[in-house]
Design a protein around this motif. Structure first.
Motif, mmCIF file in Angstrom:
data_model
loop_
_atom_site.group_PDB
_atom_site.id
_atom_site.type_symbol
_atom_site.label_atom_id
_atom_site.label_comp_id
_atom_site.label_asym_id
_atom_site.label_seq_id
_atom_site.Cartn_x
_atom_site.Cartn_y
_atom_site.Cartn_z
ATOM 1 N N ARG A 185 43.841 39.873 -77.292
ATOM 2 C CA ARG A 185 43.635 38.676 -78.123
ATOM 3 C C ARG A 185 42.751 38.991 -79.318
ATOM 4 N N GLU A 186 41.674 39.726 -79.088
ATOM 5 C CA GLU A 186 40.762 40.064 -80.185
ATOM 6 C C GLU A 186 41.448 40.892 -81.261
ATOM 7 N N ALA A 187 42.412 41.711 -80.845
ATOM 8 C CA ALA A 187 43.113 42.574 -81.800
ATOM 9 C C ALA A 187 44.285 41.877 -82.472
ATOM 10 N N GLY A 188 44.617 40.674 -82.024
ATOM 11 C CA GLY A 188 45.784 40.004 -82.571
ATOM 12 C C GLY A 188 47.075 40.458 -81.923
ATOM 13 N N GLY A 189 46.965 40.939 -80.686
ATOM 14 C CA GLY A 189 48.129 41.393 -79.942
ATOM 15 C C GLY A 189 48.245 42.904 -79.940
ATOM 16 N N GLU A 207 44.722 51.224 -83.832
ATOM 17 C CA GLU A 207 45.599 50.730 -84.887
ATOM 18 C C GLU A 207 46.594 51.814 -85.311
ATOM 19 N N ARG A 245 50.350 48.953 -82.790
ATOM 20 C CA ARG A 245 49.011 48.847 -82.217
ATOM 21 C C ARG A 245 49.097 49.140 -80.707
#
Length: 371
Positions: free
Chosen positions: A51-55, A19, A2
Motif C-alpha cells: 500500500r505504501e508503495a502504491g502497489g 522500483e 515494482r
C-alpha cells in the motif's frame, strides 16, 4: 516493474520494495525465530508495504535450494512449490522459511505473481568435473548426490560488482569471491560463470563457519555413529549447529572471537588460525579452478567488515599476487566498497557490499518479461 523482495532466513525475514530503476523505497526486517515470524505478521507487513508503495507487480523470493532441475528464476505455482518443499532435507535451515514465505505472499498478494530465485542456480554452469562426487553411480543418478553450491545470488552480485570496481569486463576476468559471514563460501567465477565453489551437496561443506564445520572427512561421521555410539540425529545437528567457531572458541560471532583472541584467549586464537588456514587453502583452490586470479572479492558480514582478517587472508595468498594497502583496507567497512589493492599487486583485491535484493528484483523482471 515494482517488485517486493522477500528474503526469508533462519532467524529473520527481510522485505524490500524495489522500483524499476533499482531504488529501494520501502524496507522492513522482521524477527523470525526458527525462520517463522509471528502469526500473520509477514502477511500484514507485505500488505502495508504494498500500500505504501502504491502497489507491487510481483514478489521475488530468495530460495536456497533449487535442486538439479530448478536452475533459473521460476514463477511459482502449486507444482513448483511442491518441488521446492521436497528439497527441504538438503537445506533444512532455510528451505522451510522460504516455502512458508511463498505461501504467505500468495495468500496476501494473490494478484502479484511470486517468483522463486535460487541460490543454487548460479552454480548450474559448473562443469561436470567440478560438480561430480566420486561415489557409486546409483547414488549420483538415483539419489541426486552431487555438488550444488549455494550463496549464488551473492556470488552473482559480488563478481559483477568486482568487475565494475576494477573497471574491466566481467567476461574477461578470473574472479574469486570470498563470501564470508556466519555462513561462508568461496566461488570461482571465470568469464562471468561459476566454475567451482566450496559448498557442496549441502551448505555444511567448505569453509569454517559460525556453527558449521565446513569440510570434514566423511569417515569421521561414520566413526562417530558406529564406534563412538553417537546417535545420527545428534551428529547431524552438531555438524550444522554445534561446530565451526562455536565449537572452537565457544562463540559463533567472529567479532567476539577476534576480541577474545586479542585478549589472549588460546581457544579463540586457534579458532582464528583455523579459519584463516581454511580460507587461504580453499580460496587458492578456487583460483586454480579459474586458471589463475585477476580479482579477489571479499563480501559478507565478515568479509566486508574485518580488515584484519582480509589482511591475513591476503598475506596467505601472496603467492597468487594478492596484496592489500593497509590504509585503504582499514577504511572499507560498514558497507563501504573499495579497491584495496596494494599499488604493486598483480591481482586486485576489492571489498563488495552484496545486494541480493537487486539480483532478485532483476531476475524477477527478466523471467516475467520473458513469460
Amino acid at each position: 516493474m515494482r517488485v517486493l523482495v522477500l528474503n526469508a532466513g533462519s532467524s529473520s525475514v527481510k522485505l524490500r520494495v524495489v522500483e524499476p530503476d533499482d531504488r529501494v523505497v520501502h524496507r522492513r526486517d522482521l524477527d523470525a525465530p526458527r525462520g517463522r515470524p509471528a502469526a500473520g505478521e509477514l502477511e500484514a507487513t507485505a500488505l502495508r508495504l504494498a500500500r505504501e508503495a502504491g502497489g507491487v507487480d510481483a514478489v521475488g523470493h530468495r530460495v536456497v535450494h533449487g535442486g538439479a532441475d530448478l536452475t533459473t528464476a521460476t514463477v511459482v505455482d502449486a507444482h513448483v512449490l511442491d518441488r521446492i518443499d521436497r528439497l527441504t532435507a538438503l537445506a533444512p535451515l532455510h528451505q522451510p522459511p522460504a516455502v512458508a514465505g511463498v505461501r504467505a505472499m500468495i495468500a496476501a498478494l494473490p494478484d502479484a505473481p511470486s517468483v522463486a530465485c535460487f541460490d543454487t542456480a548460479f552454480h548450474a554452469t559448473m562443469p561436470e568435473a567440478a560438480r561430480t562426487y566420486a561415489v557409486p553411480r546409483w547414488w549420483r543418478s538415483e539419489l541426486g548426490l552431487r555438488r550444488y553450491g549455494f550463496h549464488g545470488l551473492a556470488h552473482d552480485w559480488a563478481s559483477a560488482r568486482a568487475a565494475e570496481l576494477v573497471d574491466r569486463p566481467l567476461e574477461r576476468l578470473r574472479v574469486v569471491v570470498a563470501h564470508l559471514g556466519s555462513g561462508a563460501s568461496a566461488c570461482a567465477v571465470r568469464d562471468g560463470r561459476s566454475v567451482d565453489t566450496t559448498m557442496g551437496f549441502t551448505p555444511t561443506a567448505g569453509l569454517v563457519m559460525g556453527t558449521r564445520c565446513g569440510d570434514l572427512d566423511p569417515s569421521a561421521v561414520t566413526w562417530l555413529v558406529r564406534r563412538a555410539g553417537r546417535p545420527v540425529d545428534e551428529v547431524d545437528h552438531a555438524l550444522d549447529h554445534g561446530s565451526g567457531l562455536l565449537a572452537l572458541a565457544g562463540d559463533a560471532d567472529m567479532r567476539h572471537v577476534l576480541d577474545a583472541a586479542d585478549g589472549g584467549d588460546a581457544d579463540a586464537r586457534l579458532a582464528v588460525d583455523v579459519w584463516v588456514h581454511r580460507a587461504c587453502a580453499q580460496l587458492a583452490a578456487m583460483a586454480a579452478a579459474c586458471g589463475g586470479l585477476d580479482v579477489l572479492a571479499f563480501s559478507g558480514g565478515v568479509g566486508e567488515n574485518s580488515p584484519v582478517l582480509r589482511r591475513r587472508v591476503a598475506a596467505g595468498l601472496g603467492f597468487l599476487g594478492v596484496a592489500v594497502d593497509p590504509g585503504a583496507d582499514a577504511l572499507a567497512v560498514g558497507g563501504v566498497e573499495a579497491d584495496v589493492s596494494a599499488a604493486d599487486a598483480r591481482a586486485r583485491t576489492v571489498v563488495v557490499h552484496v545486494r541480493e535484493d537487486l539480483v532478485i528484483a532483476r531476475q524477477v523482471r527478466a523471467v516475467l518479461a520473458g513469460r
